[in-house]
Scaffold this motif. Structure first.
Motif, mmCIF file in Angstrom:
data_model
loop_
_atom_site.group_PDB
_atom_site.id
_atom_site.type_symbol
_atom_site.label_atom_id
_atom_site.label_comp_id
_atom_site.label_asym_id
_atom_site.label_seq_id
_atom_site.Cartn_x
_atom_site.Cartn_y
_atom_site.Cartn_z
ATOM 1 N N ILE A 183 0.845 -1.190 0.000
ATOM 2 C CA ILE A 183 0.000 0.000 0.000
ATOM 3 C C ILE A 183 0.881 1.241 0.000
ATOM 4 N N VAL A 184 0.353 2.336 -0.540
ATOM 5 C CA VAL A 184 1.150 3.540 -0.787
ATOM 6 C C VAL A 184 0.364 4.780 -0.392
ATOM 7 N N ARG A 185 1.067 5.763 0.186
ATOM 8 C CA ARG A 185 0.455 7.051 0.498
ATOM 9 C C ARG A 185 1.441 8.155 0.150
ATOM 10 N N GLY A 186 0.931 9.215 -0.480
ATOM 11 C CA GLY A 186 1.815 10.327 -0.805
ATOM 12 C C GLY A 186 1.216 11.245 -1.851
ATOM 13 N N ASP A 187 1.997 12.253 -2.250
ATOM 14 C CA ASP A 187 1.514 13.295 -3.138
ATOM 15 C C ASP A 187 1.356 12.865 -4.588
ATOM 16 N N THR A 188 1.750 11.642 -4.910
ATOM 17 C CA THR A 188 1.567 11.158 -6.279
ATOM 18 C C THR A 188 0.355 10.242 -6.430
ATOM 19 N N VAL A 189 -0.270 9.881 -5.331
ATOM 20 C CA VAL A 189 -1.442 9.001 -5.406
ATOM 21 C C VAL A 189 -2.599 9.749 -6.055
ATOM 22 N N MET A 190 -3.262 9.089 -6.985
ATOM 23 C CA MET A 190 -4.313 9.693 -7.799
ATOM 24 C C MET A 190 -5.398 10.374 -6.969
ATOM 25 N N LYS A 191 -6.103 11.271 -7.625
ATOM 26 C CA LYS A 191 -7.260 11.915 -7.013
ATOM 27 C C LYS A 191 -8.396 10.925 -6.854
ATOM 28 N N GLY A 192 -8.477 9.961 -7.748
ATOM 29 C CA GLY A 192 -9.518 8.943 -7.717
ATOM 30 C C GLY A 192 -9.789 8.437 -9.116
ATOM 31 N N TYR A 193 -10.772 7.537 -9.225
ATOM 32 C CA TYR A 193 -11.191 7.039 -10.527
ATOM 33 C C TYR A 193 -12.305 7.915 -11.091
ATOM 34 N N TRP A 194 -12.229 8.199 -12.372
ATOM 35 C CA TRP A 194 -13.201 9.046 -13.054
ATOM 36 C C TRP A 194 -14.596 8.414 -13.007
ATOM 37 N N LYS A 195 -15.544 9.133 -12.457
ATOM 38 C CA LYS A 195 -16.945 8.709 -12.405
ATOM 39 C C LYS A 195 -17.112 7.311 -11.799
ATOM 40 N N ASN A 196 -16.300 6.987 -10.813
ATOM 41 C CA ASN A 196 -16.369 5.665 -10.203
ATOM 42 C C ASN A 196 -16.019 5.772 -8.723
ATOM 43 N N ALA A 197 -16.944 6.352 -7.957
ATOM 44 C CA ALA A 197 -16.708 6.578 -6.526
ATOM 45 C C ALA A 197 -16.544 5.264 -5.770
ATOM 46 N N LYS A 198 -17.273 4.236 -6.195
ATOM 47 C CA LYS A 198 -17.202 2.945 -5.497
ATOM 48 C C LYS A 198 -15.799 2.352 -5.610
ATOM 49 N N ALA A 199 -15.267 2.325 -6.826
ATOM 50 C CA ALA A 199 -13.921 1.779 -7.013
ATOM 51 C C ALA A 199 -12.884 2.628 -6.283
ATOM 52 N N THR A 200 -13.099 3.945 -6.260
ATOM 53 C CA THR A 200 -12.167 4.831 -5.550
ATOM 54 C C THR A 200 -12.135 4.507 -4.065
ATOM 55 N N SER A 201 -13.316 4.351 -3.470
ATOM 56 C CA SER A 201 -13.387 4.082 -2.027
ATOM 57 C C SER A 201 -12.824 2.714 -1.673
ATOM 58 N N GLU A 202 -12.886 1.779 -2.597
ATOM 59 C CA GLU A 202 -12.332 0.448 -2.355
ATOM 60 C C GLU A 202 -10.811 0.436 -2.516
ATOM 61 N N THR A 203 -10.299 1.353 -3.333
ATOM 62 C CA THR A 203 -8.867 1.354 -3.650
ATOM 63 C C THR A 203 -8.069 2.294 -2.751
ATOM 64 N N ILE A 204 -8.656 3.439 -2.393
ATOM 65 C CA ILE A 204 -7.983 4.375 -1.492
ATOM 66 C C ILE A 204 -8.685 4.331 -0.139
ATOM 67 N N VAL A 205 -7.992 3.791 0.849
ATOM 68 C CA VAL A 205 -8.566 3.593 2.184
ATOM 69 C C VAL A 205 -7.740 4.390 3.190
ATOM 70 N N ASP A 206 -8.391 5.350 3.832
ATOM 71 C CA ASP A 206 -7.704 6.224 4.802
ATOM 72 C C ASP A 206 -6.456 6.860 4.193
ATOM 73 N N GLY A 207 -6.553 7.234 2.934
ATOM 74 C CA GLY A 207 -5.443 7.883 2.254
ATOM 75 C C GLY A 207 -4.417 6.948 1.667
ATOM 76 N N TRP A 208 -4.560 5.645 1.914
ATOM 77 C CA TRP A 208 -3.600 4.654 1.411
ATOM 78 C C TRP A 208 -4.138 3.985 0.160
ATOM 79 N N LEU A 209 -3.313 3.939 -0.875
ATOM 80 C CA LEU A 209 -3.651 3.250 -2.117
ATOM 81 C C LEU A 209 -3.367 1.764 -1.964
ATOM 82 N N ARG A 210 -4.422 0.964 -2.129
ATOM 83 C CA ARG A 210 -4.250 -0.486 -2.104
ATOM 84 C C ARG A 210 -3.872 -0.939 -3.516
#
Length: 514
Positions: free
Chosen positions: A361-388
């Motif tokens: 898992i990764v956290r930092g200033d290069t981690v994406m803003k999220g997935y385009w028009k896909n809030a569900k996938a974003t919430s599953e992939t970025i957890v508490d600021g950490w990219l899974r």
């Protein structure tokens, strides 16, 4: 800050510096590069009504105009949607529609010939359309202006993942994400100099294209090979003629360079640095590359969701032979880049002990803003600021991360986890083997069994029994393949990644035919 500001500033400070070459031919200095990019942006606004935040898709091969179009879009605050040029037009059309692009710039301007090919709300124009050239020549120099101001959190690059497990997802990379990525390159990967020639032998829609920013900032020259792709002989010729060649390559590309060197006796003179990533580089392969070319290799590991920026090893670490753990380090992906934190965790996101396998898992200033028009996938992939990441690996006591596999690729046989990469590494130590890919196949008793697809070196081969004995000498017997499939080549995408999905489909078809 708008990333295009770097080009604007370099155009002012180093106006006569060589900026873009097509092969050896100089096509633009930095004054021309900046002015043309600004002119492209103005034309997009005036002719097509492109405004800040609008999406513009770019579906073309590597070419001189690619960088001008990319910066033209960014200059006016719009969002670039780079699309792999090897996709089928219908696959590209899905991305274009999903991104709500207002315009698509294609190779000829005539990709979509029927109304069913593309959403009619999106216009198409050829990358070399005369209108761009005409506008650039007619635009008054006095009208030239700095790029549109952008906030750090504004999206710059909408990159669609490969979609091996379904429809691709649009990764929203912001101006800050990409600025930090480019800044970290000099700290963690390699030096950047105005004397460099940055070569684009891999698709500019992916990592190779992302690596343009730091070279623009430094005022280095960008080189588009005349083949518009990867050709080992052409690369060596350009290295001989231009010198200080720097480029990004997938591991399979490096092995093609090694093979060319063996055939010709060339040893990469004129090549300064090859940054490799995008797929597993096996220990036997990088050792052979170092023996052939010397300490020219730097290594990065990243994902579209944290572009090019999870871990890295500079050239001295890749080439090191003096440290007691040098071989193991070289087989790793390196240490966390300066812009991120990296952890290895269990399913509850609790840190795993040193040396134990878990999810990266990764956290930092290069981690994406999220997935385009896909809030569900974003919430599953970025957890508490950490990219899974979905990648599995282990961290040693010095912070070197070694990947085992994608979590979905782990083979569970008889209740035991088997990591395909470990099996692949063992088979590749056999001198007769050129490439191998290991997958799991459903088995009624064991759950899954290990299957290896093997490509032999030219003029060499061996049988199943010999490979079995070889594997037994390298790894635990339960990990060795239960089946070998001998093939002339492995299916790969345009970036050199082996398509394990295709191998699974092939295996399923052969099972049905039994």
């Amino acid at each position: 800050m708008n990333l295009a500001t770097w080009l604007h500033q370099t155009g002012l400070v180093r106006p006569s510096a060589p900026a873009i070459r097509f092969g050896e031919t100089l096509c633009a200095d930095y004054r021309q590069f900046a002015f043309r990019s600004w002119a492209v942006g103005q034309h997009l606004k005036d002719r097509y009504g492109i405004r800040r935040g609008d999406r513009v898709a770019l579906f073309a091969k590597n070419c001189v105009e690619y960088l001008e179009m990319l910066y033209g879009v960014l200059w006016i605050g719009a969002i670039i949607v780079p699309i792999n040029n090897k996709l089928h037009p219908r696959e590209a059309a899905w991305i274009i529609e999903n991104s709500d692009a207002k315009l698509v710039i294609t190779e000829t301007g005539e990709i979509y010939t029927s109304p069913t090919d593309l959403d009619t709300q999106c216009l198409e124009v050829g990358i070399r359309a005369a209108e761009f050239q005409t506008f650039a020549k007619a635009a008054p120099v006095a009208d030239y202006a700095a790029p549109t101001e952008m906030a750090d959190d504004d999206v710059a690059w909408l990159f669609y993942t490969s979609g091996t497990t379904g429809r691709p997802k649009g990764v929203m990379a912001t101006h800050k994400n990409l600025r930090m990525m480019a800044t970290s390159y000099a700290l963690d990967v390699d030096t950047v100099s105005s004397a460099d020639h940055s070569l684009y032998a891999a698709p500019m829609s992916h990592g190779a294209g992302l690596y343009n920013f730091q070279f623009v900032r430094a005022g280095a020259c960008h080189v588009i090979p005349e083949s518009k792709g990867f050709d080992a002989a052409e690369i060596q010729h350009l290295a001989d003629r231009l010198g200080n060649l720097v480029f990004f390559a997938a591991p399979t590309m490096i092995m093609r360079l090694v093979k060319y060197a063996e055939q010709t006796g060339d040893r990469g003179d004129g090549i300064r640095t090859i940054v490799y990533g995008g797929g597993p580089m096996y220990a036997a392969d990088i050792n052979k590359a170092l023996a052939t070319f010397g300490p020219k290799f730097a290594h990065i590991y990243g994902q579209g969701e944290s572009p090019m920026t999870i871990t890295a090893m500079r050239r001295d670490l890749v080439a090191d032979t003096r440290h007691p753990n040098a071989e193991r380090r070289r087989a790793s992906t390196g240490i966390a880049q300066s812009c991120v934190e990296v952890r290895v965790v269990d399913e509850f996101l609790t840190d795993k002990p040193v040396g134990e396998v878990g999810e990266v898992i990764v956290r930092g200033d290069t981690v994406m803003k999220g997935y385009w028009k896909n809030a569900k996938a974003t919430s599953e992939t970025i957890v508490d600021g950490w990219l899974r990441t979905g990648d599995l690996g282990a961290m040693d006591a010095d912070g070197f991360l070694t990947l085992t596999d994608r979590s979905k690729d782990v083979i569970i046989s008889g209740g035991t986890n088997i990591y395909p990469r470990e099996v692949e590494e063992a088979i590749l130590t056999n001198d007769k083997v050129f490439e191998v890919s290991v997958i799991g196949c459903p088995h009624p008793e064991w759950g899954e069994e290990v299957v290896a697809f093997v490509v032999f070196n030219e003029g060499q081969e061996c049988g199943t029994n010999e490979l079995d004995d070889w594997c037994k000498s390298q790894i635990a017997s339960f990990k060795k393949p239960k089946r070998y499939v001998f093939v002339p080549e492995l299916p790969k995408n345009s970036y050199g990644k082996v398509l394990k999905t295709s191998l699974r489909e092939r295996l399923a078809v052969s099972e049905e035919g039994l």
